[in-house]
Each structure stands twice: as structure tokens, then as C-alpha cells.
Design a protein around this motif. Structure first.
Motif, PDB file in Angstrom:
ATOM      1  N   LYS B  11      65.770  40.469  21.290  1.00  0.00           N
ATOM      2  CA  LYS B  11      66.229  39.085  21.101  1.00  0.00           C
ATOM      3  C   LYS B  11      64.943  38.687  19.690  1.00  0.00           C
ATOM      4  O   LYS B  11      63.687  38.776  20.004  1.00  0.00           O
ATOM      5  CB  LYS B  11      66.101  38.082  21.869  1.00  0.00           C
ATOM      6  CG  LYS B  11      66.463  36.783  21.627  1.00  0.00           C
ATOM      7  CD  LYS B  11      66.714  35.741  23.156  1.00  0.00           C
ATOM      8  CE  LYS B  11      67.359  34.536  22.643  1.00  0.00           C
ATOM      9  NZ  LYS B  11      67.690  33.901  23.944  1.00  0.00           N
ATOM     10  N   VAL B  12      65.616  38.241  18.679  1.00  0.00           N
ATOM     11  CA  VAL B  12      64.753  38.091  17.595  1.00  0.00           C
ATOM     12  C   VAL B  12      64.927  36.449  17.659  1.00  0.00           C
ATOM     13  O   VAL B  12      65.931  35.839  17.266  1.00  0.00           O
ATOM     14  CB  VAL B  12      65.248  38.517  16.216  1.00  0.00           C
ATOM     15  CG1 VAL B  12      64.323  38.050  14.869  1.00  0.00           C
ATOM     16  CG2 VAL B  12      64.898  40.109  16.507  1.00  0.00           C
ATOM     17  N   VAL B  13      63.789  35.799  17.383  1.00  0.00           N
ATOM     18  CA  VAL B  13      63.720  34.212  17.145  1.00  0.00           C
ATOM     19  C   VAL B  13      62.868  34.021  15.677  1.00  0.00           C
ATOM     20  O   VAL B  13      61.619  34.352  15.737  1.00  0.00           O
ATOM     21  CB  VAL B  13      62.917  33.471  18.352  1.00  0.00           C
ATOM     22  CG1 VAL B  13      62.940  32.176  17.859  1.00  0.00           C
ATOM     23  CG2 VAL B  13      63.584  33.748  19.470  1.00  0.00           C
ATOM     24  N   LEU B  25      61.192  32.375  26.736  1.00  0.00           N
ATOM     25  CA  LEU B  25      61.328  33.548  26.497  1.00  0.00           C
ATOM     26  C   LEU B  25      60.595  34.486  27.699  1.00  0.00           C
ATOM     27  O   LEU B  25      61.028  35.571  28.041  1.00  0.00           O
ATOM     28  CB  LEU B  25      60.935  34.141  25.186  1.00  0.00           C
ATOM     29  CG  LEU B  25      61.882  33.599  23.835  1.00  0.00           C
ATOM     30  CD1 LEU B  25      61.089  33.722  22.787  1.00  0.00           C
ATOM     31  CD2 LEU B  25      63.203  34.189  23.894  1.00  0.00           C
ATOM     32  N   LEU B  26      59.623  33.868  27.995  1.00  0.00           N
ATOM     33  CA  LEU B  26      58.627  34.654  29.007  1.00  0.00           C
ATOM     34  C   LEU B  26      59.237  34.404  30.526  1.00  0.00           C
ATOM     35  O   LEU B  26      59.746  33.258  30.651  1.00  0.00           O
ATOM     36  CB  LEU B  26      57.175  33.984  28.908  1.00  0.00           C
ATOM     37  CG  LEU B  26      56.288  34.297  27.618  1.00  0.00           C
ATOM     38  CD1 LEU B  26      55.094  33.455  27.702  1.00  0.00           C
ATOM     39  CD2 LEU B  26      55.942  35.774  27.651  1.00  0.00           C
ATOM     40  N   VAL B 170      61.263  43.072  24.311  1.00  0.00           N
ATOM     41  CA  VAL B 170      62.459  42.197  24.952  1.00  0.00           C
ATOM     42  C   VAL B 170      62.899  41.014  23.718  1.00  0.00           C
ATOM     43  O   VAL B 170      63.800  40.675  23.658  1.00  0.00           O
ATOM     44  CB  VAL B 170      62.018  41.577  26.305  1.00  0.00           C
ATOM     45  CG1 VAL B 170      62.973  40.927  26.755  1.00  0.00           C
ATOM     46  CG2 VAL B 170      61.620  42.695  27.183  1.00  0.00           C
ATOM     47  N   PHE B 171      61.882  40.537  23.403  1.00  0.00           N
ATOM     48  CA  PHE B 171      62.047  39.490  22.305  1.00  0.00           C
ATOM     49  C   PHE B 171      60.913  39.742  21.360  1.00  0.00           C
ATOM     50  O   PHE B 171      59.692  40.287  21.363  1.00  0.00           O
ATOM     51  CB  PHE B 171      61.948  38.294  22.667  1.00  0.00           C
ATOM     52  CG  PHE B 171      60.465  37.631  23.373  1.00  0.00           C
ATOM     53  CD1 PHE B 171      59.484  37.389  22.399  1.00  0.00           C
ATOM     54  CD2 PHE B 171      60.173  37.653  24.874  1.00  0.00           C
ATOM     55  CE1 PHE B 171      58.161  37.019  23.138  1.00  0.00           C
ATOM     56  CE2 PHE B 171      59.077  37.315  25.226  1.00  0.00           C
ATOM     57  CZ  PHE B 171      57.981  36.985  24.436  1.00  0.00           C
ATOM     58  N   SER B 172      61.094  39.337  20.012  1.00  0.00           N
ATOM     59  CA  SER B 172      60.236  39.262  18.856  1.00  0.00           C
ATOM     60  C   SER B 172      60.300  37.825  18.123  1.00  0.00           C
ATOM     61  O   SER B 172      61.284  37.532  17.820  1.00  0.00           O
ATOM     62  CB  SER B 172      60.419  40.545  17.665  1.00  0.00           C
ATOM     63  OG  SER B 172      60.115  41.500  18.458  1.00  0.00           O
TER      64      SER B 172
END
Lengths: 384, 384
Positions: B11-13, B25-26, B170-172
Motif C-alpha cells: 500500500k503506497v501513501v 497503517l501500523l 506492507v506499506f510505504s
């Protein structure tokens, strides 16, 4: 560039014989619903290929989901899922079957309320769905790599899109050879749909997004070059593969993150499908050029860039923008699309009246500048 | 188009103040390892921004992971993870920190054997990792949206890449404002790295992939246009955002699915970093033009297309291809990159001898036609 959030967790398996990877993709002990539309998947061989790979899996079948998939049909599938304790849905066919699969995956585990109202009208965030995988056989909707689903309500005469982070397919298998036998009408519809998806994301106003603009123009260039090839030679694997990948990339988010989007043509087109039964692609071939013409001044910059890069037009911005719309119409005609309401026996006055009244009643306002209201929609449809 | 499998679940934010989304996100009850390099994240404000959002979470810190991250340092972090029962790794910084985070996420839960040998040398498929998220502050490696990690072994003088489906973040979180304070050397390195990533995927032989080729050229056009802007005005948000998104797209798979890939420049460049300590971007600025020159005939078609589309060159294919390599060198020099080994005090004869001997010993053969062997590598390095 605008701020954005992007996530597409779908695993894509692309290429010749990719259906053979089905056993590695399906959960081992799942009870599977094999979900498809009419008989085309039996004629083109994909049904047999899938059945072969399902050996050893428990599965039940649901066939008969229609183009512009109906809520009423979906609810029959929901009943089967509950009766049979299905825990994985495998959609085989085009975007309509897959859109319906996404909806039934959410509806089957909805805790309370009417699925049409809760999922589509109230658009409540979904908290769970059954997992969906697919063998996608029609390059058009991009549904194979997004969380979007479009469902029609026959009784109410409505057609709406909904979406969810949980509605992405777990996997999508794309074997372009299964598109060799597509009827020309569906091939054409798919190309128009892809073209329109890109225009809805690209052809607005500029917020300094050169990477995304280049991606959009790459998809457009590809379909303008490869579209006529697949119509001339339906068994050209390379051209079919490029058309399919263009369609997938046309609505998987890669072209549309961080940009200003439109979606007016889809909003008006859905009404034409709901009221007059036009195919989705047919509605877009009629509406998209009319919307671009109506908004040609405010979309001039992006239209002109497209005209220069794709159609090698030269001249000043507004002039090139106008001629780009003409070129898009020419392209649609060249791939045997019909671009006038009268081609489908629809009276433009009736369409303009009915749809503008619907928009007025609902307070619908479309377009990236929120200026396509009921009145503008009437004018646009009168030019179709 | 070649068959391919693609999946990128990250998932990119993206955008201004995107660090504020960290709490959503955490995972709620996770014990977090806050993992970073030197002091730059304290100088540019991202450390403070992250600490603010970590309120309410249990976390421990590990700092000091270096550029070209070392196995030996990683193993210190692995010890901390085990001692502190960490179950989520948050990398804050550039691609080196993130590459190291991916490695320690796998090494910390490796059941048996030495992590360097098992994960990197034997490249056994990993079956589990700790989850990793990141706030990425350097546009360069694309590590924020891929499953690749590059680790150096100080004692052995080795540098290798490894990858896994389980190594995707998982996310960036990408906030381009944190790149305003990057030193020119790092900005330049990142642009060269992005350029090289695209060339490794694009500049080979054609298997009829117009969508992907257009995506590649879009990234190249963007960095050629925006690169000089960020060097001239480091606080130009739009240019910084475009450079960052180009870097992410440069190695997230979107440009490289279904095409023939090269990676010879990276293979040789890694040796220059391992032996002489050149930054990754520095090594590529030296090696990439030399590889392109060495292979100019076999890469002529793609080089010429790039030259025409990006640098507006005209003429016959081989001639344009040759001038395109010159243009790439000019571009590197224009963004203050150094393109000769002597610029870094490295003797080309020594480099050619040492690296070709290593390749000979290992049986290394690089390039899309598997024709960059020890002898070719020697010739290439003698031209650097």
C-alpha cells in the motif's frame, strides 16, 4: 501531483496456458463456486481448461450471469453460496461475470440489510467478503485488477458502480488466446471501454503528473495501433496480448494515481445502458466524444497533447484539441464502433429528457469541474 | 509479450503530510523496531514526525545501518529483534535502510542456518518474514514497492541482490518534502539509479510490448525533464514529487512485466561498490554508458526509439542509437554525475582485472543475450 493512496494486491498470471497455474492459486480445501455467464466459455475452450485444473477440488457451478449483470441474478447466486457453504468464488468470463462475482462475494457475507441498499446505494465500507479469483476472457473493464464492480437493478432500472479495498480479486489469470474467438462487437466494445477509461483519468486539467500522463498515452497509443490489427486478424497473439494488457492497465490505478479524474462519460453512459440496454462499450462510443466536444475548451491542454503524441497533429492548442476529438471519432468508426444514438434506434430527445430528469432528481453533478449537471447532460445527449 | 506473473501488494501513501497516516497503517498491538541509518532523518524532520505518530505504540530503535547495508550490521539488528520480541519493522530513510529491513525481517525468523548463506547465496525461497513498513525518503532504489533487497558482506567483500514475494513492504509512505534537504550527490545518485533501472528493463530486444515500452519512456522523459529542476531548485515540490514517483515506478514491476531484461550494468556496478566503495548510483553512472556502448548494435532498436522520443534525435537506427548513448552521458554530466572510474580515483586496469577474475571464477555471465562474460566485462571496464 495530488496526494494519493494506492494498493492493488491482485496476483496477475498472464500469457499462453496460464490457466494451468490454477491449481497453485486456488486454496487447497476450499469449496469453490465456478461462476460464469452464457455458453461462450464452453465454445472457446476455457470452460474445459478450467474444469481440468479443478480436478480434486470440491466445486459447484452457477451459470447465466448476464452482460450488465443484474442484482436479481446475483441474489440467486448468493442463495447457492449459502446453501452450498461455498468459500471461494472463481469467475470465468468477462468483466460482467467478475463484477457480479465481487458483488456476490460481499453480499453472501453481509450481516444485515438488503445487499443492493447497503453495498451499492448507501455504499457502506465493507468489512468482509469471500475471496474471488478469475480467469478473465474479455479485455475491457479492467475489473481483473481493481476493486470496482458495476451492477444493474432490473426492477428499478438502475445501474451503479461500487468499489471496495476488499473487492480486488486474489488472482487474475489472463490468457489472450481465449480472446481469439470474441465476436467483433465485443472486441470493439472492449477497445472503446479501455479508451474511455484512460480518457476519464487523463483528459481533465493538469496537476503536473508527467509519469501518469505518459502511462495514459502509452495505453492509448497501443490500442490505436493494435486495435485495427485484432479486428483484421483476430488470431494475432501479440496484438491480442497487447490489447488485453492495455485494458488491464487502463483501470488498475497505475494511470490514475495523483491525477484529477472525470468519469462524466461513464455516469451518462450507465444511464443509456440502464434505460435502453446499450452495451457498456456502445454507450461510451456515443457519449465520450460528445462530452469531449462539450468540454473541449477546458480539456484543451490534455486533448492537444494527446493529439500531438498519438495522432501527430500540429497547430495551436485549441485547434489541435478540436481535431483530436474528430480523430477519436474516426478511430472509433475505424474499429466498427457506432457513435450516434440513432445507430441504436434511440431517440436523442427522449434520452436527453429522461436522463437529465434523473440527474435533476438525484442532484447528480459530474465532471472534474463539477459542471456537468442536468442541463449540460441534456445538451450533451442532444448532440449524440 | 512474454508470459509473466506479477504481484505487488504494497500500500503506497503518497504526498504531503502522509506520515500522519502512520497510526492507521501500523498494527495496533505490535512491538515495533524503528530502524534507520545515520542522522539525516533527524536533520530533515522525519524522525520527529514519525516519533509523534508512534505515540501509544511500544517500540525500540536501531540506528546506524549504513549505505550499501552490511550483513554484519544487519545481524546486530536481528539480535535486537530477538531480544526485544519485535513483531513489526518500520524502516525510516532511504533504500539502504529498507533493503536491510527486508533482510533482517527474513533473517530474524529463519529457522536454521546462516542467514547470508541461506537467504542470499543459496537463495532458498523464504517461507516467512516479519512484516515491514517504511517511510522512504530517497527516490532511487524503488525498494518501497518491490521485494528486492541488496546486501553487502563486509568481511567477504561481496554485494548481492536477493528477492522474495514475502519481502514487499506492507506499506510505504512517500512524502516528497523530505527530499528537499537531500545533498546533491544523493539526488544525482537517485536519478541515475532510476535511469539505470529503466534501461535494464527496457533496453534489450523487442518482444512486442508497446504498453511497457511507453511506460519506460514516460519514466525516462520525466527524469530527464524534472532532474535538472530539482538540482536547480531543491524545494520544487512538484519536481521532487515527479522524481520520486518516477523512481518508485522505475522498479515496481510496472515497466518490466513480460519484457526481456538485462541487469548487466547492475551486476558489474555492484562489484565496483563492493571493491571500491562507490555509491550504487555512482557505479551505474560509470558502467551503464559503457555497457550500452559495448552492446550498441544489439540494443540499437530500443536505443534509437528512446533517442527519438526523449532526445528528438533523427537519422538511421544505428546512428541514432550511438548518439543516444552520447545524450545519456551528457544528461548524467548535466545532473552532476561523474562517468569515469578515474573520477573516483579507481584505476580502470585494476577494476577490469579484479572484476573479470571474479566473474571468471564464479562463471558469471550477464546481459539479455548472456554474452557479457568475464572477457566482455574486462573490455567494458577498460572503457570506463
Amino acid at each position: 501531483m495530488n496526494n494519493f493512496t494506492f494498493k492493488c494486491p491482485t496476483k496477475v498470471v498472464f500469457g499462453k496456458n496460464s490457466v494451468e497455474q490454477l491449481p497453485t492459486l486456488l486454496p487447497k480445501d476450499a469449496k469453490i463456486l465456478l461462476f460464469y455467464g452464457g455458453g461462450s466459455i464452453k465454445r472457446n475452450g476455457v470452460y474445459d481448461a478450467v474444469i481440468k485444473e479443478l480436478k480434486g477440488h470440491k466445486f459447484v457451478e452457477f451459470s447465466g450471469i448476464e452482460p450488465n449483470p443484474k442484482y436479481e441474478t446475483c441474489m440467486q447466486a448468493v442463495k447457492l453460496i449459502k446453501d452450498e457453504n461455498v468459500d471461494f468464488i472463481l469467475s470465468v468470463g468477462g468483466g460482467s461475470a467478475l463484477d457480479a462475482a465481487k458483488f456476490i462475494a460481499a453480499a453472501a457475507v453481509l450481516e444485515a440489510g438488503d445487499p443492493w441498499e447497503e453495498i451499492i446505494i448507501k455504499a457502506k465500507p465493507i468489512t468482509k467478503t469471500l475471496p474471488v479469483g478469475d480467469v478473465i476472457t474479455l479485455p475491457a473493464t479492467g475489473s481483473e485488477m481493481n476493486g470496482i464492480s458495476v451492477i444493474s437493478h432490473k426492477e428499478k432500472g438502475l445501474k451503479f458502480a461500487w468499489s471496495s479495498e476488499l473487492a480486488y480479486p486474489v488472482f487474475s489469470i489472463i490468457d489472450p488466446t481465449y480472446t481469439f474467438s470474441l465476436p467483433q462487437r465485443q472486441t470493439t466494445n472492449g477497445i472503446v471501454d479501455t479508451f474511455a477509461h484512460i480518457m476519464e483519468q487523463y483528459c481533465t486539467y493538469d496537476v503536473d503528473t508527467p509519469v501518469q500522463d505518459g502511462f495514459c498515452l502509452s495505453v492509448i497509443k497501443t490500442i490505436v495501433k493494435e486495435g485495427p490489427k485484432v479486428l483484421a486478424n483476430p488470431q494475432d497473439y501479440n496484438a491480442r496480448a497487447n490489447i488485453f494488457w492495455a485494458a488491464t492497465c487502463g483501470l488498475n490505478g497505475w494511470c490514475g494515481v495523483g491525477v484529477i479524474q472525470d468519469w462524466a462519460s461513464h455516469g451518462i453512459g450507465h444511464e443509456l445502458s440502464a434505460i435502453y440496454g446499450l452495451d457498456h462499450g456502445q454507450s461510451l462510443a456515443v457519449v465520450l466524444p460528445a462530452v469531449l466536444e462539450y468540454c473541449v475548451k477546458e480539456k484543451a491542454q490534455k486533448l492537444a497533447l494527446l493529439g500531438r503524441e498519438v495522432f501527430a497533429l500540429e497547430g495551436d492548442e485549441l485547434d489541435v484539441a478540436k481535431r483530436t476529438v474528430d480523430k477519436i471519432k474516426e478511430f472509433f468508426l475505424s474499429i466498427e464502433a457506432q457513435i450516434k444514438l440513432s445507430d441504436f434506434g434511440v431517440d436523442k430527445n427522449d434520452a436527453a429528457k429522461q436522463i437529465s430528469e434523473r440527474f435533476k432528481e438525484r442532484g447528480t453533478v459530474l465532471g472534474e469541474r463539477a459542471n456537468i449537471d442536468a442541463k449540460a447532460t441534456k445538451e450533451i445527449l442532444l448532440s449524440c
